[in-house]
Motif scaffolding. Structure first.
Motif, PDB file in Angstrom:
ATOM      1  N   GLN A  46      51.599  36.019  44.585  1.00 38.41           N
ATOM      2  CA  GLN A  46      51.286  37.516  44.818  1.00 38.41           C
ATOM      3  C   GLN A  46      52.548  38.180  45.532  1.00 38.41           C
ATOM      4  OE1 GLN A  46      47.370  39.594  45.107  1.00 38.41           O
ATOM      5  NE2 GLN A  46      46.551  37.328  44.995  1.00 38.41           N
TER       6      GLN A  46
ATOM      7  N   ILE B 141      45.061  56.656  47.214  1.00 34.57           N
ATOM      8  CA  ILE B 141      44.977  55.162  47.266  1.00 34.57           C
ATOM      9  C   ILE B 141      45.566  54.435  45.877  1.00 34.57           C
ATOM     10  CG2 ILE B 141      43.227  53.276  46.996  1.00 34.57           C
ATOM     11  CD1 ILE B 141      41.660  54.917  49.176  1.00 34.57           C
TER      12      ILE B 141
ATOM     13  N   GLY C 262      44.504  30.530  46.834  1.00 30.61           N
ATOM     14  CA  GLY C 262      44.409  32.237  46.712  1.00 30.61           C
ATOM     15  C   GLY C 262      45.299  32.782  46.238  1.00 30.61           C
ATOM     16  N   THR C 263      46.107  32.316  45.319  1.00 28.52           N
ATOM     17  CA  THR C 263      47.425  32.920  44.706  1.00 28.52           C
ATOM     18  C   THR C 263      48.273  33.853  45.604  1.00 28.52           C
ATOM     19  OG1 THR C 263      45.961  34.812  43.794  1.00 28.52           O
ATOM     20  CG2 THR C 263      46.092  32.659  42.259  1.00 28.52           C
TER      21      THR C 263
ATOM     22  N   LEU D  96      41.454  59.446  47.504  1.00 28.96           N
ATOM     23  CA  LEU D  96      41.387  58.627  46.263  1.00 28.96           C
ATOM     24  C   LEU D  96      42.661  58.461  45.584  1.00 28.96           C
ATOM     25  CD1 LEU D  96      37.795  59.032  44.867  1.00 28.96           C
ATOM     26  CD2 LEU D  96      38.941  56.941  45.579  1.00 28.96           C
TER      27      LEU D  96
END
Lengths: 168, 190
Positions: free
Chosen positions: B147, B36, B142-143, B33
């Motif tokens: 991005q 990430i 979808g930008t 975690l």
């Protein structure tokens, strides 16, 4: 001749009436197909808008966002509702246009599934830790084991030392 | 000589061994975690594409439905402008961008691409009509393009050379036509 004229006039009137009826029907049909965004209320628009987030103003739901970009989005929702599109269709359109990040609840795919898996797992882990702690608290305190009395030594020398020590 | 191991010692050893796999699992999960999270933070802090680097390839679907791939434009200078109809500063440079496009259009070695960022199509089309914009424009579906370039807002303009390398970034509107020509002209003389 006058009879012919009269018949002709009647036929002409019928023809005109038929044409008039046909044009009215055609207009009616055209009006029925024409979307009218004004008939869509703000509540209907906001019911969908609150599930969407504009990427320009992050963390502000679309229904309460005051920017021009968001106002345009709400008008687009109104237009699509007036065209008869369903909530799912409108949301799918926004996802296709602007990506998954416009959704308040991201779809459970890719790394997104972690958002749905981690909180329940963390809660279960917490419950388990509490259960373990509770069990530990409930257990009686461990008995302090008394040292076993030293068996009387048969060694005469040792016995004598012990006796001497007791005397002091 | 017999060594008598006390019973408590066996029990303690057993309790020490039993939960080990669980602890390892928890630690692996936590570290994953954290990994990430660190990856996401580093990615967010990377900032925009840097000057001199190869720009990410993309496909722009124009308002007319034509697909234009950046890598297919190699050998040409590409002026990539991010804009939106709701963006007031974009209006300040719209006429100058169009004038620059009309200036270079006869040469054929300069391409202007407009990427419409987070916009609604009716308003975007009205904007293009209002400023009489004739160069290629399309929505940022979808930008994805914004991005890939990690834009910080609109308007932003990226000038890409014939090799696909980023040569200039303009944050905010170009102040005038000359400032656009000043960026593109040196790339054409190479």
């Amino acid at each position: 001749m006058s009879m012919l004229t009269k018949n002709s006039v009647i036929k002409l009137i019928y023809l005109l009436l038929i044409l008039l009826a046909a044009s009215l029907l055609a207009n009616g049909a055209a009006l029925a197909q024409e979307p009218d965004p004004a008939t869509i209320t703000d509540d209907q628009v906001n019911a969908i808008a609150k599930q969407l987030y504009c990427p320009v103003c992050e963390n502000i739901p679309l229904d309460v966002c005051g920017t021009q970009a968001c106002a345009q989005w709400r008008e687009l929702i109104r237009l699509k509702l007036s065209q008869g599109q369903s909530e799912a269709e409108i949301k799918a359109y926004f996802v296709a246009q602007y990506g998954d990040r416009v959704l308040a609840a991201p779809p459970a795919r890719g790394l997104n599934w972690l958002l749905y898996v981690i909180p329940p797992l963390a809660i279960l882990g917490g419950v388990y830790i509490l259960y373990r702690a509770y069990k530990t608290w409930k257990q009686p305190a461990p008995q302090v084991t008394q040292p076993k009395p030293v068996a009387a030594s048969s060694d005469e020398y040792v016995a004598r030392i012990e006796e001497e020590l007791r005397k002091r | 000589m017999d060594v008598d191991i006390p019973e408590e010692t066996n029990v303690e050893a057993a309790t020490r061994i039993r939960p080990r796999w669980g602890r390892i699992l928890v630690w692996v999960g936590l570290l994953t975690l954290l990994g990430i999270l660190a990856w996401a933070l580093i990615r967010n802090r990377q900032g925009p594409v840097s000057i001199g680097s190869q720009v990410p390839d993309f496909t722009l679907t124009t308002f007319e439905g034509e697909n234009i791939k950046l890598s297919d434009l190699k050998g040409k200078v590409v002026v990539l402008n991010f804009w939106a109809s709701w963006c007031k500063p974009c209006e300040e440079e719209a006429a100058d961008l169009e004038a620059a496009w009309r200036h270079y259009q006869p040469r054929g070695d300069v391409v202007f691409l407009g990427v419409d960022y987070v916009d609604t199509e009716p308003e975007a089309r009205a904007y293009l009509e209002k400023f009489d914009i004739t160069y290629t424009n399309g929505p940022d579906l979808g930008t994805r393009i914004s991005q890939a370039f990690r834009i910080t807002g609109v308007p932003e303009t990226y000038t890409i050379d014939q090799e696909g390398l980023l040569r200039h970034m303009q944050f905010g509107p170009f102040p005038n036509l000359e400032s656009i020509l000043k960026v593109v002209d040196p790339l054409l003389s190479q």
